[in-house]
Design an enzyme around this catalytic site. Structure first.
Site, PDB file in Angstrom:
ATOM      1  N   GLU A  32     -27.418  35.242 -90.974  1.00  0.00           N
ATOM      2  CA  GLU A  32     -27.800  36.043 -92.149  1.00  0.00           C
ATOM      3  C   GLU A  32     -28.509  35.228 -93.223  1.00  0.00           C
ATOM      4  O   GLU A  32     -29.354  35.752 -93.952  1.00  0.00           O
ATOM      5  CB  GLU A  32     -26.549  36.721 -92.754  1.00  0.00           C
ATOM      6  CG  GLU A  32     -25.946  37.824 -91.909  1.00  0.00           C
ATOM      7  CD  GLU A  32     -24.931  37.323 -90.894  1.00  0.00           C
ATOM      8  OE1 GLU A  32     -24.218  38.155 -90.320  1.00  0.00           O
ATOM      9  OE2 GLU A  32     -24.858  36.086 -90.665  1.00  0.00           O
ATOM     10  N   GLU A  40     -19.450  38.776 -85.843  1.00  0.00           N
ATOM     11  CA  GLU A  40     -18.363  39.273 -86.686  1.00  0.00           C
ATOM     12  C   GLU A  40     -17.470  40.253 -85.931  1.00  0.00           C
ATOM     13  O   GLU A  40     -16.253  40.280 -86.127  1.00  0.00           O
ATOM     14  CB  GLU A  40     -18.944  39.922 -87.934  1.00  0.00           C
ATOM     15  CG  GLU A  40     -19.529  38.897 -88.904  1.00  0.00           C
ATOM     16  CD  GLU A  40     -20.328  39.530 -90.027  1.00  0.00           C
ATOM     17  OE1 GLU A  40     -19.983  39.310 -91.201  1.00  0.00           O
ATOM     18  OE2 GLU A  40     -21.316  40.256 -89.727  1.00  0.00           O
ATOM     19  N   ALA A  62     -27.011  43.350 -86.902  1.00  0.00           N
ATOM     20  CA  ALA A  62     -27.291  44.614 -87.569  1.00  0.00           C
ATOM     21  C   ALA A  62     -28.697  45.101 -87.233  1.00  0.00           C
ATOM     22  O   ALA A  62     -29.526  44.350 -86.718  1.00  0.00           O
ATOM     23  CB  ALA A  62     -27.140  44.454 -89.080  1.00  0.00           C
ATOM     24  N   GLY A 105     -23.653  40.543 -87.119  1.00  0.00           N
ATOM     25  CA  GLY A 105     -22.601  41.526 -86.939  1.00  0.00           C
ATOM     26  C   GLY A 105     -21.961  41.462 -85.568  1.00  0.00           C
ATOM     27  O   GLY A 105     -20.775  41.776 -85.406  1.00  0.00           O
TER      28      GLY A 105
END
Length: 255
Positions: free
Chosen positions: A129, A109, A61, A106
């Site tokens: 994270e 993911e 992110a 991300g």
């Protein structure tokens, strides 16, 4: 635009394009959702490659953007974040992630949303994270544990550590490791082969597997049974069985 959809020979490439690291900011997330939904609708897209370029898949992110968000702002944004990734996961066609360089947070993911993952020897994957005082928020706690099992997923999520391509392969986090310069070529070849297959049957297979993973076995078997019987109404089934009888296995050509 930070994401592009390029279509050739039945294969749609969802290409992340936000140098230098393909950080997944809000605009990129929204564009990803838009193009994933377009790939779902388009009949000329029969399989999809998700690709970040030769050097990096996606490093996660946009931390600077997230740092500026407070609790109230993230309550409003978190669902849209997940929805953008779910739009990729729910493309009802074969999807392969072509992973080069970093696929972290991300980025990891997003790779988890594919049906198959081909990684370069230079790839590094992880869910870091926890090092920010957070947990994965775009499906990592759910898709990672379903893919590699809860204990292995917890190890990666709890520690935030990065894994190289060889360990990712051993964990089942990726499905094939190739030289970095061949990642897109091999991912495209995987997708192109399936793009020539029976589109409705491929959609049925994907839905049956994915639904079965999310529900009890009786419900999963019901989905399988309904799709199996329903495919007997398709032209592809007629073509496939006729070819098998007349020419032998594996020679059918589908539209």
């Amino acid at each position: 635009m930070t994401v592009h959809l390029e279509v050739a020979d039945g294969v749609g490439t969802l290409r992340l394009d936000r140098p230098p690291m393909n950080a997944l900011d809000v605009a990129t997330q929204d564009r990803l959702k838009e193009l994933a939904e377009e790939a779902t609708r388009r009949d000329d897209v029969r399989a999809v490659v998700v690709y970040g370029g030769e050097k990096v898949f996606a490093a996660g992110a946009d931390i600077k953007e997230m740092q500026a968000m407070d609790h109230a702002a993230m309550i409003l944004r978190a669902r849209a974040l997940q929805d953008s990734f779910t739009a990729v996961a729910r493309i009802p066609k074969p999807v392969v992630a072509a992973v080069t360089g970093y696929a972290l947070g991300g980025g990891c993911e997003l790779a988890l949303c594919a049906d198959y993952r081909i990684a370069g020897e230079n790839a590094k994957l992880g869910q870091p994270e926890i090092l920010l005082g957070l947990i994965p928020g775009a499906g990592g706690t759910q898709r990672l544990s379903r893919l590699i099992g809860p204990s292995r997923a917890k190890d990666l999520i709890f520690t935030g550590r990065q894994v190289r391509a060889d360990e990712a392969l051993a964990l089942g986090l990726v499905d094939r490791v190739v030289p970095a310069g061949e990642v897109y070529e091999q991912a495209h070849a995987w997708a192109a082969k399936l793009a020539q297959g029976p589109a409705i049957a491929l959609r049925a297979a994907k839905e049956a597997v994915d639904t079965g993973l999310e529900t009890d076995i009786d419900t999963g078997l019901a989905v399988e049974r309904n799709w199996f019987a329903g495919l007997f109404a398709t032209e592809d089934r007629e073509r496939g069985m006729r070819s098998f009888v007349e020419e032998g296995p594996g020679k059918a050509k589908f539209l």
